[in-house]
Scaffold this motif. Structure first.
Motif, PDB file in Angstrom:
ATOM      1  N   LEU A 158       0.816  -1.212   0.000  1.00 45.29           N
ATOM      2  CA  LEU A 158       0.000   0.000   0.000  1.00 45.29           C
ATOM      3  C   LEU A 158       0.851   1.265   0.000  1.00 45.29           C
ATOM      4  CD1 LEU A 158      -2.990  -0.759   2.410  1.00 45.29           C
ATOM      5  CD2 LEU A 158      -3.109  -0.264  -0.038  1.00 45.29           C
ATOM      6  N   GLY A 159       2.115   1.154   0.418  1.00 51.78           N
ATOM      7  CA  GLY A 159       3.000   2.312   0.393  1.00 51.78           C
ATOM      8  C   GLY A 159       2.711   3.323   1.484  1.00 51.78           C
ATOM      9  N   GLY A 160       2.091   2.889   2.567  1.00 54.10           N
ATOM     10  CA  GLY A 160       1.787   3.784   3.682  1.00 54.10           C
ATOM     11  C   GLY A 160       2.813   3.689   4.787  1.00 54.10           C
ATOM     12  N   SER A 161       2.327   3.501   6.000  1.00 56.17           N
ATOM     13  CA  SER A 161       3.201   3.567   7.168  1.00 56.17           C
ATOM     14  C   SER A 161       3.882   2.251   7.519  1.00 56.17           C
ATOM     15  CB  SER A 161       2.392   4.034   8.386  1.00 56.17           C
ATOM     16  OG  SER A 161       1.348   3.106   8.680  1.00 56.17           O
ATOM     17  N   VAL A 162       3.540   1.172   6.821  1.00 48.31           N
ATOM     18  CA  VAL A 162       4.066  -0.157   7.162  1.00 48.31           C
ATOM     19  C   VAL A 162       5.092  -0.598   6.119  1.00 48.31           C
ATOM     20  CG1 VAL A 162       3.489  -2.594   7.507  1.00 48.31           C
ATOM     21  CG2 VAL A 162       1.947  -0.812   8.357  1.00 48.31           C
ATOM     22  N   GLY A 163       6.287  -0.966   6.587  1.00 46.91           N
ATOM     23  CA  GLY A 163       7.326  -1.510   5.721  1.00 46.91           C
ATOM     24  C   GLY A 163       7.667  -2.924   6.134  1.00 46.91           C
ATOM     25  N   TYR A 164       8.520  -3.579   5.372  1.00 42.80           N
ATOM     26  CA  TYR A 164       8.880  -4.962   5.714  1.00 42.80           C
ATOM     27  C   TYR A 164       9.505  -5.052   7.102  1.00 42.80           C
ATOM     28  CZ  TYR A 164       7.791  -8.292   2.046  1.00 42.80           C
ATOM     29  OH  TYR A 164       7.124  -9.157   1.216  1.00 42.80           O
ATOM     30  N   ALA A 165      10.246  -4.053   7.493  1.00 45.27           N
ATOM     31  CA  ALA A 165      10.882  -4.077   8.818  1.00 45.27           C
ATOM     32  C   ALA A 165       9.859  -4.024   9.946  1.00 45.27           C
ATOM     33  CB  ALA A 165      11.860  -2.908   8.953  1.00 45.27           C
ATOM     34  N   ASP A 166       8.622  -3.609   9.648  1.00 49.11           N
ATOM     35  CA  ASP A 166       7.573  -3.539  10.669  1.00 49.11           C
ATOM     36  C   ASP A 166       6.844  -4.863  10.834  1.00 49.11           C
ATOM     37  OD1 ASP A 166       7.844  -0.682  11.191  1.00 49.11           O
ATOM     38  OD2 ASP A 166       7.003  -0.411   9.169  1.00 49.11           O
ATOM     39  N   LEU A 167       7.054  -5.799   9.933  1.00 49.36           N
ATOM     40  CA  LEU A 167       6.398  -7.099  10.036  1.00 49.36           C
ATOM     41  C   LEU A 167       7.124  -7.975  11.047  1.00 49.36           C
ATOM     42  CD1 LEU A 167       5.790  -7.807   6.225  1.00 49.36           C
ATOM     43  CD2 LEU A 167       4.399  -6.460   7.821  1.00 49.36           C
ATOM     44  N   PRO A 168       6.409  -8.890  11.727  1.00 47.09           N
ATOM     45  CA  PRO A 168       7.040  -9.733  12.755  1.00 47.09           C
ATOM     46  C   PRO A 168       8.156 -10.610  12.183  1.00 47.09           C
ATOM     47  CG  PRO A 168       4.645  -9.865  12.869  1.00 47.09           C
ATOM     48  CD  PRO A 168       4.966  -9.153  11.593  1.00 47.09           C
ATOM     49  N   ARG A 169       9.196 -10.785  12.970  1.00 47.58           N
ATOM     50  CA  ARG A 169      10.313 -11.632  12.530  1.00 47.58           C
ATOM     51  C   ARG A 169       9.838 -13.065  12.266  1.00 47.58           C
ATOM     52  NH1 ARG A 169      15.368  -9.760  13.010  1.00 47.58           N
ATOM     53  NH2 ARG A 169      16.262 -11.825  13.303  1.00 47.58           N
ATOM     54  N   GLU A 170       8.865 -13.544  13.057  1.00 47.68           N
ATOM     55  CA  GLU A 170       8.341 -14.887  12.819  1.00 47.68           C
ATOM     56  C   GLU A 170       7.727 -14.983  11.430  1.00 47.68           C
ATOM     57  OE1 GLU A 170       7.398 -14.021  17.240  1.00 47.68           O
ATOM     58  OE2 GLU A 170       7.547 -12.917  15.354  1.00 47.68           O
ATOM     59  N   PHE A 171       7.126 -13.894  10.980  1.00 46.90           N
ATOM     60  CA  PHE A 171       6.551 -13.899   9.635  1.00 46.90           C
ATOM     61  C   PHE A 171       7.647 -13.924   8.587  1.00 46.90           C
ATOM     62  CE2 PHE A 171       5.319 -11.505   5.817  1.00 46.90           C
ATOM     63  CZ  PHE A 171       4.369 -12.391   5.323  1.00 46.90           C
TER      64      PHE A 171
END
Length: 240
Positions: free
Chosen positions: A148-161
């Motif tokens: 979506l290009g908003g406030s969430v990047g790959y670094a914000d996703l859980p490490r388990e994911f």
């Protein structure tokens, strides 16, 4: 390769929250604009995520009743649903995401132990136990939250994911063996992943989150391939 069912359901809930966070961070005007996915606006991404929840709910019905209920009525329905959905007003799209996710979550919560083990068919034609449905949804909401290009990047996703996604994509790419061989070496994690492929394998190093982004075909930064110029990574085909 899906993670354990308990982890999948937890990650699905986290991914749903992250997608809605990303969706709330973009304006209606931004949603109508292009994304990094060729030919898709933010509305396309949002419509896809909402329609995906409804399609997976069909598999929940299959698991609960034992009656074959495919994700889509035809191979073209998925694309048609996305294109039609992308024409909806932004307010309607946001509500569709909320409602369809809630309905899917309620449906999954209703399954008993036997129903969780019933086989259903994915859109790619694989027969899998219903325990894989939460992971199928997790991939969609997590990855598309970034798209979506908003406030969430790959670094914000859980490490388990990140780790589970690498397990999944490595298995798929290795089974196809039609791309480059890779040794994926995180600089912030002790785990390693090897992708079977043609020719000598290339070692790619960098943060775990960026390796997950790269292997899923998204823009990745901070990675380096041994013996290659900075930023010169092996090209990858679509994985899903």
């Amino acid at each position: 390769m899906a993670p354990q069912p308990g982890l999948s359901r937890d990650l699905m809930a986290q991914g749903t929250t992250l997608f809605r966070t990303a969706l709330e961070s973009v304006t209606d005007e931004q949603l109508a604009g292009p994304t990094a996915l060729p030919g898709w606006t933010g509305k396309h991404v949002t419509a896809h995520v909402a329609a995906n929840a409804e399609a997976l709910a069909h598999l929940v019905t299959w698991a609960r009743t034992g009656e074959e209920t495919p994700m889509y009525s035809s191979p073209d329905q998925r694309n048609a649903d996305i294109e039609a959905g992308a024409t909806r007003p932004a307010t309607e799209l946001r509500e569709w995401v909320r409602r369809s996710a809630a309905d899917l979550g309620a449906g999954l919560a209703s399954l008993d132990e036997q129903q969780w083990q019933r086989e259903v068919r994915t859109a790619q034609g694989r027969l899998v136990p219903a325990t894989e449905i939460p992971w199928m949804r997790t991939r969609e909401v997590m990855v598309h939250a970034v798209d979506l290009g908003g406030s969430v990047g790959y670094a914000d996703l859980p490490r388990e994911f990140h780790a589970a996604l690498l397990d999944d994509i490595v298995a798929k790419r290795s089974a196809a063996a039609d791309g480059p061989g890779l040794h994926l070496t995180p600089t912030d994690d002790a785990r390693r992943w090897d992708v079977a492929g043609a020719g000598d394998a290339t070692t790619v190093r960098g943060p775990l989150s960026e390796l997950a982004a790269y292997l899923s075909g998204r823009l990745a930064t901070g990675l380096r391939a041994d013996g290659a110029a900075d930023g010169d990574l092996p090209d990858l085909s679509r994985w899903l």
